[in-house]
Design a protein around this motif. Structure first.
Motif, PDB file in Angstrom:
ATOM      1  N   LYS A 113       2.136 -25.094 -69.252  1.00 18.46           N
ATOM      2  CA  LYS A 113       2.545 -26.304 -68.536  1.00 18.46           C
ATOM      3  C   LYS A 113       3.003 -25.986 -67.123  1.00 18.46           C
ATOM      4  O   LYS A 113       2.737 -26.736 -66.186  1.00 18.46           O
ATOM      5  CB  LYS A 113       3.661 -27.016 -69.312  1.00 18.46           C
ATOM      6  N   VAL A 114       3.730 -24.902 -66.974  1.00 12.84           N
ATOM      7  CA  VAL A 114       4.128 -24.405 -65.652  1.00 12.84           C
ATOM      8  C   VAL A 114       3.900 -22.902 -65.656  1.00 12.84           C
ATOM      9  O   VAL A 114       3.821 -22.270 -66.716  1.00 12.84           O
ATOM     10  CB  VAL A 114       5.611 -24.712 -65.336  1.00 12.84           C
ATOM     11  N   GLY A 115       3.784 -22.320 -64.465  1.00 15.55           N
ATOM     12  CA  GLY A 115       3.582 -20.884 -64.443  1.00 15.55           C
ATOM     13  C   GLY A 115       3.161 -20.374 -63.076  1.00 15.55           C
ATOM     14  O   GLY A 115       3.147 -21.121 -62.086  1.00 15.55           O
ATOM     15  N   CYS A 116       2.834 -19.104 -63.037  1.00 13.61           N
ATOM     16  CA  CYS A 116       2.405 -18.460 -61.788  1.00 13.61           C
ATOM     17  C   CYS A 116       1.116 -19.116 -61.302  1.00 13.61           C
ATOM     18  O   CYS A 116       0.194 -19.337 -62.085  1.00 13.61           O
ATOM     19  CB  CYS A 116       2.170 -16.966 -62.026  1.00 13.61           C
ATOM     20  N   ASN A 117       1.059 -19.410 -60.024  1.00 17.66           N
ATOM     21  CA  ASN A 117      -0.141 -20.049 -59.493  1.00 17.66           C
ATOM     22  C   ASN A 117      -0.902 -19.175 -58.507  1.00 17.66           C
ATOM     23  O   ASN A 117      -1.861 -19.623 -57.884  1.00 17.66           O
ATOM     24  CB  ASN A 117       0.198 -21.401 -58.838  1.00 17.66           C
ATOM     25  N   ARG A 118      -0.503 -17.917 -58.375  1.00 16.76           N
ATOM     26  CA  ARG A 118      -1.229 -16.963 -57.537  1.00 16.76           C
ATOM     27  C   ARG A 118      -1.392 -15.655 -58.313  1.00 16.76           C
ATOM     28  O   ARG A 118      -0.492 -15.256 -59.060  1.00 16.76           O
ATOM     29  CB  ARG A 118      -0.475 -16.671 -56.243  1.00 16.76           C
TER      30      ARG A 118
ATOM     31  N   LEU B 220       8.505 -14.618 -67.009  1.00 13.78           N
ATOM     32  CA  LEU B 220       8.691 -16.066 -67.102  1.00 13.78           C
ATOM     33  C   LEU B 220       7.387 -16.760 -67.500  1.00 13.78           C
ATOM     34  O   LEU B 220       7.377 -17.686 -68.315  1.00 13.78           O
ATOM     35  CB  LEU B 220       9.192 -16.610 -65.766  1.00 13.78           C
ATOM     36  N   ASN B 221       6.300 -16.305 -66.919  1.00  7.00           N
ATOM     37  CA  ASN B 221       4.992 -16.893 -67.202  1.00  7.00           C
ATOM     38  C   ASN B 221       4.583 -16.655 -68.654  1.00  7.00           C
ATOM     39  O   ASN B 221       3.999 -17.524 -69.309  1.00  7.00           O
ATOM     40  CB  ASN B 221       3.950 -16.292 -66.262  1.00  7.00           C
TER      41      ASN B 221
ATOM     42  N   ILE C 210       2.899 -18.251 -74.310  1.00  8.99           N
ATOM     43  CA  ILE C 210       3.130 -18.205 -75.756  1.00  8.99           C
ATOM     44  C   ILE C 210       3.305 -19.612 -76.315  1.00  8.99           C
ATOM     45  O   ILE C 210       2.750 -19.956 -77.364  1.00  8.99           O
ATOM     46  CB  ILE C 210       4.355 -17.329 -76.082  1.00  8.99           C
ATOM     47  N   HIS C 211       4.065 -20.440 -75.630  1.00  7.63           N
ATOM     48  CA  HIS C 211       4.253 -21.825 -76.084  1.00  7.63           C
ATOM     49  C   HIS C 211       2.920 -22.572 -76.119  1.00  7.63           C
ATOM     50  O   HIS C 211       2.660 -23.360 -77.042  1.00  7.63           O
ATOM     51  CB  HIS C 211       5.221 -22.561 -75.166  1.00  7.63           C
ATOM     52  N   ALA C 212       2.072 -22.323 -75.137  1.00 14.35           N
ATOM     53  CA  ALA C 212       0.766 -22.984 -75.102  1.00 14.35           C
ATOM     54  C   ALA C 212      -0.118 -22.503 -76.251  1.00 14.35           C
ATOM     55  O   ALA C 212      -0.911 -23.276 -76.803  1.00 14.35           O
ATOM     56  CB  ALA C 212       0.084 -22.721 -73.759  1.00 14.35           C
TER      57      ALA C 212
ATOM     58  N   VAL D 108      18.806 -22.698 -77.952  1.00 13.15           N
ATOM     59  CA  VAL D 108      19.612 -21.728 -77.193  1.00 13.15           C
ATOM     60  C   VAL D 108      19.081 -21.587 -75.771  1.00 13.15           C
ATOM     61  O   VAL D 108      19.835 -21.566 -74.783  1.00 13.15           O
ATOM     62  CB  VAL D 108      19.623 -20.365 -77.908  1.00 13.15           C
ATOM     63  N   PHE D 109      17.748 -21.479 -75.656  1.00 17.81           N
ATOM     64  CA  PHE D 109      17.142 -21.247 -74.336  1.00 17.81           C
ATOM     65  C   PHE D 109      16.625 -22.518 -73.666  1.00 17.81           C
ATOM     66  O   PHE D 109      15.927 -22.448 -72.660  1.00 17.81           O
ATOM     67  CB  PHE D 109      16.015 -20.213 -74.474  1.00 17.81           C
ATOM     68  N   ASP D 110      16.935 -23.667 -74.276  1.00 21.10           N
ATOM     69  CA  ASP D 110      16.578 -24.951 -73.689  1.00 21.10           C
ATOM     70  C   ASP D 110      15.082 -25.030 -73.392  1.00 21.10           C
ATOM     71  O   ASP D 110      14.641 -25.379 -72.296  1.00 21.10           O
ATOM     72  CB  ASP D 110      17.368 -25.170 -72.389  1.00 21.10           C
ATOM     73  N   LEU D 111      14.294 -24.691 -74.408  1.00 17.80           N
ATOM     74  CA  LEU D 111      12.839 -24.693 -74.271  1.00 17.80           C
ATOM     75  C   LEU D 111      12.295 -26.039 -74.760  1.00 17.80           C
ATOM     76  O   LEU D 111      12.096 -26.216 -75.945  1.00 17.80           O
ATOM     77  CB  LEU D 111      12.244 -23.529 -75.068  1.00 17.80           C
TER      78      LEU D 111
END
Length: 264
Positions: free
Chosen positions: A41-46, A58-59, A64-66, A261-264
């Motif tokens: 959904k969000v992530g590195c774009n370069r 972070l990416n 993993i969620h996807a 806990v991690f507000d995911l």
């Protein structure tokens, strides 16, 4: 079967790359295979974002969620489209479908086909340094060569901007680097980038000219590996992973707790 190709960049920046993937993968997929492209959904774009380990970490969480969502959608297997094998091992703890790492599987195949493997990588020294650590973890017999990763001469910003419409130019750069690997004794070449590999395939680059040294596109190999893993599961009843130790799946209530806990 339904195969998910999991890109590691958000959909908003992946449109041109998906077109390349479709041109590369559609001709080689099995007749009954459907390929669906999914994205974090969000992530590195370069591409250069992955040179920073923290950004890559972070990416990875988003990837993993996807993958978890892809299983819920009914996909039979996932191919992670990054030569870092981003999130592959972690995702195997969380889903009950095969998760294929293109780095891991390409190295395993190269070890079966030859003796010395060289990697043609990006013109990004720090990315290649990080890649060396992934390679050491995934190596399956392709250790007998010290000069492992050979960068192409073309800076990433140039081939990403112009390579899609000039695949022959990209293929020439890859082959030039591959010839250095052959000079140092490699009898197998792997293209160490999920972006470069499909462009080489579109250009028809399969072997180093004047040699009998194969050039492996890890993305194409990843798709066929995913199909193979699904067939093994369906015909032999083999599970995606062993749950005995490394890939033990957490309890669902613990997963939900950690999401809070991690507000995911």
């Amino acid at each position: 079967m339904k195969i998910c190709f999991m890109n590691v960049n958000p959909e908003s920046v992946s449109g041109d790359f998906v077109k390349v993937l479709e041109k590369t993968l559609d001709p080689i997929k099995d007749e009954g295979t459907q390929i669906g492209f999914r994205f974090p959904k969000v992530g590195c774009n370069r591409a250069t974002d992955f040179s920073t380990s923290y950004f890559e970490l972070l990416n990875k969480v988003q990837v993993i969620h996807a993958i978890i969502e892809a299983e819920k959608e009914g996909f039979d297997a996932v191919v992670v489209g990054c030569f870092f094998d981003t999130g592959v091992q972690e995702a195997r703890e969380m889903v009950d479908i095969p998760v294929v790492g293109i780095n891991e599987f390409s190295l395993s195949l190269a070890a079966q086909m030859g003796e010395r493997c060289a990697i043609v990588g990006l013109h990004e020294p720090k990315i290649n340094l990080q890649l060396e650590h992934v390679m050491k973890k995934n190596s399956c017999g392709c250790n007998d060569w010290t000069k492992r990763i050979i960068p192409i001469d073309l800076p990433s910003i140039e081939w990403m901007k112009n390579g899609i419409n000039n695949v022959e130019v990209i293929a020439a750069e890859i082959e030039k680097a591959a010839k250095i690997g052959v000079k140092y004794g490699a009898d197998m070449i792997i293209i160490g980038c999920a972006g470069l590999g499909p462009l080489a395939s579109l250009a028809g680059l399969k072997e180093v000219e004047g040699t009998k040294v194969p050039i492996l596109d890890p993305v194409s190999i990843g798709l066929k590996a995913a199909e193979f893993r699904v067939k093994l599961k369906n015909s032999l009843g083999l599970p995606p992973v062993s749950r005995a130790m490394k890939y033990q799946m957490p309890r669902s209530k613990d997963y939900e707790r950690m999401k809070q806990v991690f507000d995911l």
